[in-house]
Design an enzyme around this catalytic site. Structure first.
Site, short mmCIF file in Angstrom:
data_model
loop_
_atom_site.label_atom_id
_atom_site.label_comp_id
_atom_site.label_asym_id
_atom_site.label_seq_id
_atom_site.Cartn_x
_atom_site.Cartn_y
_atom_site.Cartn_z
N HIS A 17 -39.36 -33.02 -98.04
CA HIS A 17 -39.44 -34.48 -98.30
C HIS A 17 -40.04 -34.68 -99.69
CE1 HIS A 17 -40.20 -38.79 -96.77
NE2 HIS A 17 -40.47 -38.78 -98.07
N LYS A 104 -31.30 -41.05 -94.68
CA LYS A 104 -32.69 -41.50 -94.58
C LYS A 104 -32.73 -42.96 -94.13
CE LYS A 104 -37.16 -41.56 -95.14
NZ LYS A 104 -37.94 -41.47 -96.37
N HIS A 141 -38.35 -43.03 -91.85
CA HIS A 141 -39.65 -43.56 -92.28
C HIS A 141 -40.13 -44.35 -91.07
CE1 HIS A 141 -42.61 -45.17 -95.26
NE2 HIS A 141 -42.78 -45.96 -94.23
C1 NCD Z 1 -42.66 -43.35 -101.55
C2 NCD Z 1 -42.12 -43.67 -102.95
O1 NCD Z 1 -42.89 -44.07 -103.81
O2 NCD Z 1 -40.91 -43.49 -103.15
N1 NCD Z 1 -44.02 -43.82 -101.46
C3 NCD Z 1 -44.97 -43.36 -100.61
O3 NCD Z 1 -46.07 -43.93 -100.61
N2 NCD Z 1 -44.76 -42.36 -99.81
C4 NCD Z 1 -41.77 -43.93 -100.51
C5 NCD Z 1 -42.02 -43.40 -99.12
O4 NCD Z 1 -41.74 -42.24 -98.82
O5 NCD Z 1 -42.53 -44.15 -98.28
ZN ZN Z 2 -41.21 -40.41 -99.09
#
Ligand code: NCD
Ligand code: ZN
Length: 352
Positions: A17, A104, A141
């Site tokens: 990821h 996703k 998510h």
């Molecule tokens: C991720 C991003 O900035 O693309 N941000 C995060 O806080 N993890 C998006 C995500 O995976 O939720």
């Molecule tokens: Zn992410």
């Protein structure tokens, strides 16, 4: 795997990821990623998002051309598509033919660049049916976005309202519950019924193994520790660490490293995301060592991910040394800079 007080040798890990963005900043991120990982699942939340096989191919070609100009060999990006209310079932077959490894699901409004995400999963039943049929995994998510749900409860509510019904409707669908952050998610994945044996897995980030929500607030606000899903209470961190180090193949490495320029983090409306790629393996090693489970690191980091995706395990061996590494306060990021996770601190383990 071999472990001594001063070094750990393991099969090279993959990151299941990862956000690498696009354009000139992608070059800096790729240089950090390729030092550690053999492969990475590339998240599709660009602006505009990667919603078709054709866009995924174009993105892959941009990545490969950057890798080539960096002189990097031996790193493979694994492409994903961003599911929308309008994704058609035909796109699943096109994606498969293009070598895309997963779709996703971003619930609309859940996180960075999720405006084009899914407003209601019932719009996606035909495409999910096609994914189930083709063995194409759905990466989720796992947070609801209803404004009445407290941000710290969004993952737990997602399990009951979305994930459990989805798994009942599509029992053969392969699902990865991404970047889990709660005890409820860890236990849900651990205890998922045996008839769905190889259909459910979860990734866990280094920040959720090493920090609880105090890290965002204590002694002043710390924007670089803010990510989504947001860090939770200590009891959740402990449950995640137990899951990651349990040897259960349903849990594997996914950093969710999500770079944002320094100015967009240190901002009145700061972006969500931690940049952990700089020394991600050192961070995971620290977490596993904290509970005396370094012997479980290789399964989590290098075996269970490819096994779930039905891809070959890597063969190259990498070495982590117990050699204090100072994490810089800033790193180059295109025209700007980026602040890595644990900036200004020293980490015990680092790659040779
Ligand atoms: C991720 C991003 O900035 O693309 N941000 C995060 O806080 N993890 C998006 C995500 O995976 O939720
Ligand atoms: Zn992410």
């Amino acid at each position: 795997m071999s472990i001594s007080p001063t070094q750990i040798q393991l099969i090279q890990p993959d990151d299941w990821h990862l956000h690498i963005r696009d354009g000139d900043v992608m070059r800096n991120v790729l240089a950090d990623v390729a030092k550690q990982f053999a492969r990475a699942i590339i998240m599709p939340n660009l602006k505009p998002p990667v919603t078709t096989a054709e866009l995924a191919k174009a993105y892959r070609l941009r990545i490969e051309s950057q890798l080539q100009s960096l002189g990097v060999n031996g790193f493979t990006p694994m492409m994903t598509l961003y599911l929308t209310d309008n994704t058609s079932a035909v796109e699943v077959r096109k994606a498969k033919a293009e070598g895309v490894v997963a779709f996703k699901l971003y619930p609309a409004g859940a996180t960075t660049n999720s405006d084009a995400g899914v407003s209601d999963l019932k719009h996606c039943f035909a495409v999910i049916e096609a994914m189930q049929k083709e063995g194409m995994p759905l990466l989720v998510h796992g947070e609801v976005t209803n404004p009445e749900v407290d941000i710290f409860d969004r993952e737990k509510v997602f399990i009951d309202r979305v994930l459990e019904p989805l798994r009942k409707d599509f029992p053969e669908l392969k699902i990865v519950f991404e970047h889990i952050t709660t005890m409820q998610a860890a236990h849900y994945v651990r205890d998922a019924s045996a008839c769905n044996k190889n259909t459910l897995a979860a990734t866990i980030t280094p920040q959720h193994l090493l920090m609880n929500r105090n890290a965002i607030f204590v002694g002043g606000i710390h924007p670089h520790n803010y990510c989504l899903p947001v860090l939770k209470r200590e009891e959740h961190r402990i449950a995640l660490l137990a899951a990651a180090t349990s040897g259960n193949p349903r849990f594997f490495l996914g950093t969710d490293s999500a770079p944002h320029a320094k100015g967009l983090k240190e901002n009145a409306c700061g972006c969500a995301g931690c940049y952990s790629t700089f020394n991600a393996l050192g961070l995971y090693a620290e977490a596993f060592e904290s509970v005396g489970k370094l012997n479980r690191l290789e399964g989590f980091a290098s075996f269970f991910g490819p096994d779930f995706y039905a891809l070959p395990r890597n063969s190259k061996i990498v070495t982590l040394h117990k050699q204090a590494q100072a994490i810089p306060c800033e790193l180059p990021f295109g025209e700007s800079t980026i602040v890595p996770l644990r900036f200004g601190e020293t980490i015990a383990w680092s790659l040779a």
